[in-house]
Design an enzyme around this catalytic site. Sequence first.
Site, PDB file in Angstrom:
ATOM      1  N   GLU A 294      10.100  17.203   4.094  1.00 38.52           N
ATOM      2  CA  GLU A 294       9.161  17.391   4.629  1.00 38.52           C
ATOM      3  C   GLU A 294       7.752  16.777   4.287  1.00 38.52           C
ATOM      4  O   GLU A 294       6.809  16.397   4.818  1.00 38.52           O
ATOM      5  CB  GLU A 294       8.407  19.054   4.312  1.00 38.52           C
ATOM      6  CG  GLU A 294       9.513  20.055   5.031  1.00 38.52           C
ATOM      7  CD  GLU A 294      10.625  20.434   4.394  1.00 38.52           C
ATOM      8  OE1 GLU A 294      11.408  21.338   4.822  1.00 38.52           O
ATOM      9  OE2 GLU A 294      11.193  19.678   3.259  1.00 38.52           O
TER      10      GLU A 294
ATOM     11  N   HIS B 181       6.927  -4.558   1.963  1.00 36.35           N
ATOM     12  CA  HIS B 181       6.816  -3.286   1.377  1.00 36.35           C
ATOM     13  C   HIS B 181       5.532  -3.036   1.659  1.00 36.35           C
ATOM     14  O   HIS B 181       4.861  -1.768   1.424  1.00 36.35           O
ATOM     15  CB  HIS B 181       7.049  -3.075   0.020  1.00 36.35           C
ATOM     16  CG  HIS B 181       8.517  -3.410  -0.526  1.00 36.35           C
ATOM     17  ND1 HIS B 181       8.734  -4.529  -1.245  1.00 36.35           N
ATOM     18  CD2 HIS B 181       9.786  -2.879  -0.125  1.00 36.35           C
ATOM     19  CE1 HIS B 181      10.066  -4.667  -1.255  1.00 36.35           C
ATOM     20  NE2 HIS B 181      10.513  -3.509  -0.525  1.00 36.35           N
TER      21      HIS B 181
END
Length: 774
Positions: free
Chosen positions: A25, A709
């Site tokens: 979540e 990244h």
Amino acid sequence: MTAKPAAAAARATVYGYPRQGQNRELKKAIEGYWKGRVTADALRATAAELRRSNWQQLADAGIHEVPTGDFSYYDHVLDTSVMVGAVPARHRAAVEADALDGYFAMARGTQDVAPLEMTKWFDTNYHYLVPELGPDSVFAADSTKQVAELKEALALGHTARPVLVGPVTYLLLAKPAPGVSADFEPLTLLDRLLPVYAEVLADLRAAGADWVQLDEPALVQDRTPAELNAAARVYRELGSAADRPKLLVASYFDRLGDALQVLAAAPVEGLALDFTDSAAANLDDLAAVGGLPGKRLVAGVVNGRNIWINDYQKSLTTLGTLLGLADRVDVAASCSLLHVPLDATAERDIDPQIRRWLAFARQKTVEIATLARGLAQGTDVIAAELAANRADLASRAGSAITRDPAVRARTAAITEADGRRSQPYAERSAAQRAHLGLPVLPTTTIGSFPQTDELRVARAGLRAGRIDAAGYEERIKDEIREVISFQEKTGVDVLVHGEPERNDMVQYFAEQLTGYVATQHGWVQSYGTRYVRPPVLAGDISRPEPMTVRWTAYAQAQTSKPVKGMLTGPVTMLAWSFVRDDQPLGETARQVALALRDEVNDLEAAGTSVIQVDEPALRETLPLRAADHAAYLAWATESFRLTTSGVRPDTQIHTHMCYAEFGDIVQAIDDLDADVISLEATRSHMQVAGELAEHGYPREAGPGVWDIHSPRVPSTEEAAALLRKGLEAIPAERLWVNPDCGLKTRGWPETRASLENLVAAARELRAELTPDKG
């Protein structure tokens, strides 16, 4: 024999817990926030609910003292930088404008501002954001997060202990900021930092903290007398402060060595030590220093980094010995449970026999609580648990799943010649140049291309039966053709097929090798919102059939340019898995190497002239103590050579490394005997190129010029500037041009723009190097 109850009732605790939630979540909420689909308030509400759920799970399992402050939106070291006010100058405006957006800018960067460097957290698979400090750094306390989370837990009725990265470890992990001399030592800032920590501790005490944990894992590494003296001073001063909670100084991942005497003598109320196999020497060392009279000892006897069930009897024996060495002994995992998945009971598809042997975070908390009860009340109260544990351990030890006689016979037959190429590098290099015909400063990528939503939907559809295998394969072929076409149009010299069929660079292979077990829900945080499912290495390893040949050959049929075969190396296959703990790692590595050797040879036979065997984990798996390096590097480099040494001289072997500092393993990189190595280098400003040059590295290398990244697109000028810096250390005839790492996590728009700029930069420098050829 029945163990006697402990004099002071042992309590159960942990240092940290997985952050993501049962269904990731947190990842979904953060990425939704980045995309503008989730508000800041909604993100904060999700985080608060996850913290509440985690604390309740721990309490329900029997954990007496829950950690706070371990929860993070991105990284706990970055949280520490915020706590002490160590915000880089380039990020201050963003932080002042919006604290949350500024936080994520430090972590991920923006189009205009580069992020903090990221590297591995000791020898784990977790990444932290490296603090940037300099002689002008000024610290200022901001305990907002730490105090708020403590108050949350206390309001819910929990006994809570805030957990902070300790000041010594924080400074030892830091690097000189850009523009600061590389000789600058952040530890010289200790006098400025200590008052800030003292202020944070006072704030936590005022908010209701009885204990605060200060994590000092850097002290399990080899430390100089000056560094040990600094640690002594830190805890002498913090321990002598009047307005503070009780202090628990924690170490993990290895033995403390000389630092144990320093901490044992410090005026702090408790120490937390690792007593699992890698740190078993802590037991004898603790006895040698006279124990911890009058202090609390938190004993890490449950392995917080691997997923095998605990040996209760062994742990109880250790705990029983420790009872005579401290005023109070509590039970914990060896480190934060951040490093393991959440719940093994969710793994419905794993062989029930194997599932008996697994303990993820929830199971480990039960183990900790069980051991604490046995220690506090005597083993009679946990007799049923002890009997079940003995049966589970016996089941694993006697299972045919764990041993394959054919595999063991093959590894026993390995000879020294199996790990050597047929010709030295100089001769191979000439043959490869003639065979491949590449330009100076050849361009390539590291392997993966963006994993689009369409690909993920197709993969899920195949698993669910919504599409058949033929339909899925057509989707993969379409993706490969698109990736090859884009690279050709862009002008990339050595292509990749993009790996659209792969879910993960370790899991993909693990699912096709015997001895490995894949999880469905075993997510572990790698960095930020990047989660992986490390497979479980449960038995002996072999390769039943080719794993990559079909798709690599299909890609090669679409182009006349060379297409790299892409494999994950044996060390990384171990490092990014949960490895078996019932045999030496080197033996397991040889098994994996032989399976991969078969794949390498089959790729070559199918016409693949360039084969990349990635070993990003070579450095990160390096033991924390120098005395242990040689033995590790011997089997690690041997396993790579065993994988790659069966090919012809004109077949070019590449390897790739990222996520780590490489300066202290350059000799090992040399010992791999790869023809070309690509390395992460952008955030460290080409530092590794100088390290290779200083060593006299004789082969070809591609230090990265695009930080994958971060979502920002590097300009042609930026890439060219990095290449020029690389050329100062590596001759043009041996320098490759590539990104830092694979492109799986990036989107197509930024990938197209960034690769076009990367190729343009290479062309610009080629023109400068050979102006007569334009």
